[in-house]
Design an enzyme around this catalytic site. Sequence first.
Site, PDB file in Angstrom:
ATOM      1  N   THR A  38     115.379 -20.869  43.113  1.00  0.00           N
ATOM      2  CA  THR A  38     115.067 -20.765  41.594  1.00  0.00           C
ATOM      3  C   THR A  38     116.385 -20.942  40.881  1.00  0.00           C
ATOM      4  OG1 THR A  38     112.986 -19.465  41.909  1.00  0.00           O
ATOM      5  CG2 THR A  38     114.278 -19.519  39.764  1.00  0.00           C
ATOM      6  N   TYR A  52     107.872 -23.649  37.795  1.00  0.00           N
ATOM      7  CA  TYR A  52     109.154 -24.553  37.673  1.00  0.00           C
ATOM      8  C   TYR A  52     109.253 -25.153  39.046  1.00  0.00           C
ATOM      9  CZ  TYR A  52     110.926 -20.561  39.933  1.00  0.00           C
ATOM     10  OH  TYR A  52     110.928 -19.498  40.459  1.00  0.00           O
ATOM     11  N   THR A 118     115.161 -16.680  46.296  1.00  0.00           N
ATOM     12  CA  THR A 118     114.718 -15.141  46.641  1.00  0.00           C
ATOM     13  C   THR A 118     113.783 -14.679  47.565  1.00  0.00           C
ATOM     14  OG1 THR A 118     113.227 -15.132  44.879  1.00  0.00           O
ATOM     15  CG2 THR A 118     115.456 -14.836  44.117  1.00  0.00           C
ATOM     16  N   ASP A 119     113.042 -15.783  47.797  1.00  0.00           N
ATOM     17  CA  ASP A 119     111.926 -15.389  48.881  1.00  0.00           C
ATOM     18  C   ASP A 119     112.431 -14.841  50.329  1.00  0.00           C
ATOM     19  OD1 ASP A 119     110.582 -16.187  46.797  1.00  0.00           O
ATOM     20  OD2 ASP A 119     109.128 -17.723  48.082  1.00  0.00           O
ATOM     21  N   LYS A 191     112.951  -7.809  48.319  1.00  0.00           N
ATOM     22  CA  LYS A 191     112.367  -8.165  47.353  1.00  0.00           C
ATOM     23  C   LYS A 191     111.071  -7.619  47.153  1.00  0.00           C
ATOM     24  CE  LYS A 191     110.711 -12.637  45.091  1.00  0.00           C
ATOM     25  NZ  LYS A 191     110.781 -13.843  45.016  1.00  0.00           N
ATOM     26  N   GLU A 311     102.692   9.054  66.870  1.00  0.00           N
ATOM     27  CA  GLU A 311     101.196   8.861  67.400  1.00  0.00           C
ATOM     28  C   GLU A 311     101.183   7.869  68.376  1.00  0.00           C
ATOM     29  OE1 GLU A 311      99.293   8.176  63.175  1.00  0.00           O
ATOM     30  OE2 GLU A 311      97.776   8.011  64.633  1.00  0.00           O
TER      31      GLU A 311
END
Length: 354
Positions: A38, A52, A118-119, A191, A311
């Site tokens: 981006t 975008y 950013t992903d 993120k 557990e």
Amino acid sequence: MRSMLWKQWLLCCALLLVAGQALAADKPNVVILATGGTIAGAGATTANSASYQAAKVPVDKLILSVPELTNVANVRGEQVFQIASESFTNAHLLQLAKRVSALVKQNDVDGIVITHGTDTLEETAYFLTLTVHTDKPIVLVGSMRPGTAMSADGVLNLYDAVVVAGSPDAKGKGVLVAMNDQIDSGRDVTKMVNIKTNAFSSQWGPLGMVVEGKTYWFRAPVKRHTANSEFDIDAIDQLPTVDIVYSYGNVPAGMYESAAAGGAKAIIHAGTGNGSVADRVVPALRKIRESGVMVVRSARVPAGFVVRNAEQPDDQYDWVVSHDLNPQKARILAMVALTKPRDAKDLQRIFWEY
Ligand code: DAS
């Protein structure tokens, strides 16, 4: 007379040139490696902050869009990729890390900035933390709005990232992420919000802040990284397949079986709660472990850390816990760790130390 003027003019040019070089000599040399995202995005109108096209603006244009960069560093750019980061593959990680490793060895490079979507920024940041042997600052940066949008965040994020990359006090702190005035550890950051400029956070808190071109530090990483890592990108040419299975009520054992059948060398269990495993899945996971595939219990819960032998009897099943690493970070560490054969005990050591 004329020749006198000519000589004076030449002398002025020479002085300006020397002054220019002298000024540049007192600034750090920062290389910006652009990969897309981006921060290089473009929308149809200034009102498009969320819709975008990512990965459109080339690195030289990005640098020109922030003229203030030249006040803080000598900057040059390289376009490594031009992709949205959800499209990163292991091959992209290897190529980028090898380029960074080559650049940090150069005496005329003081720091590196990587502009990135950013992903999957957090995955790349952790991969570089684990595999690039340097104490020079490596700073990843992205943005949540394209540069064409009203109050785009990329301009200041990029300026801040270059400030951090050129700061001697950023040396030795591992790979860093500079966004939204904050400096986070590449290991810890994730993120957490998908449409706000304060998208990134670390459950253990940021390392510091960058404000008006100055860095402020409040803590340093304690886990092994970069120069202190046993993993070296210069010795890694291939990454094993490690897959993540997201768990939920009713999850079938077949999800894990198909990951193993697909050639995964480790399966990251993104478990509910403390990395819990449904009783109908335990036999399948035990069989998968017995077949030689590593089983790492992580958690889909965003904070806290997975406790060993809670557990699930991890010792008895020969399983590994991811400690505080979320599934996507656990996958990166398992992939790097399994570039060499090792047993579950040693893999667990690695999850404690990195
Ligand atoms: N698709 C996202 C990416 O490239 C855009 C972004 O937020 O950077 O990661």
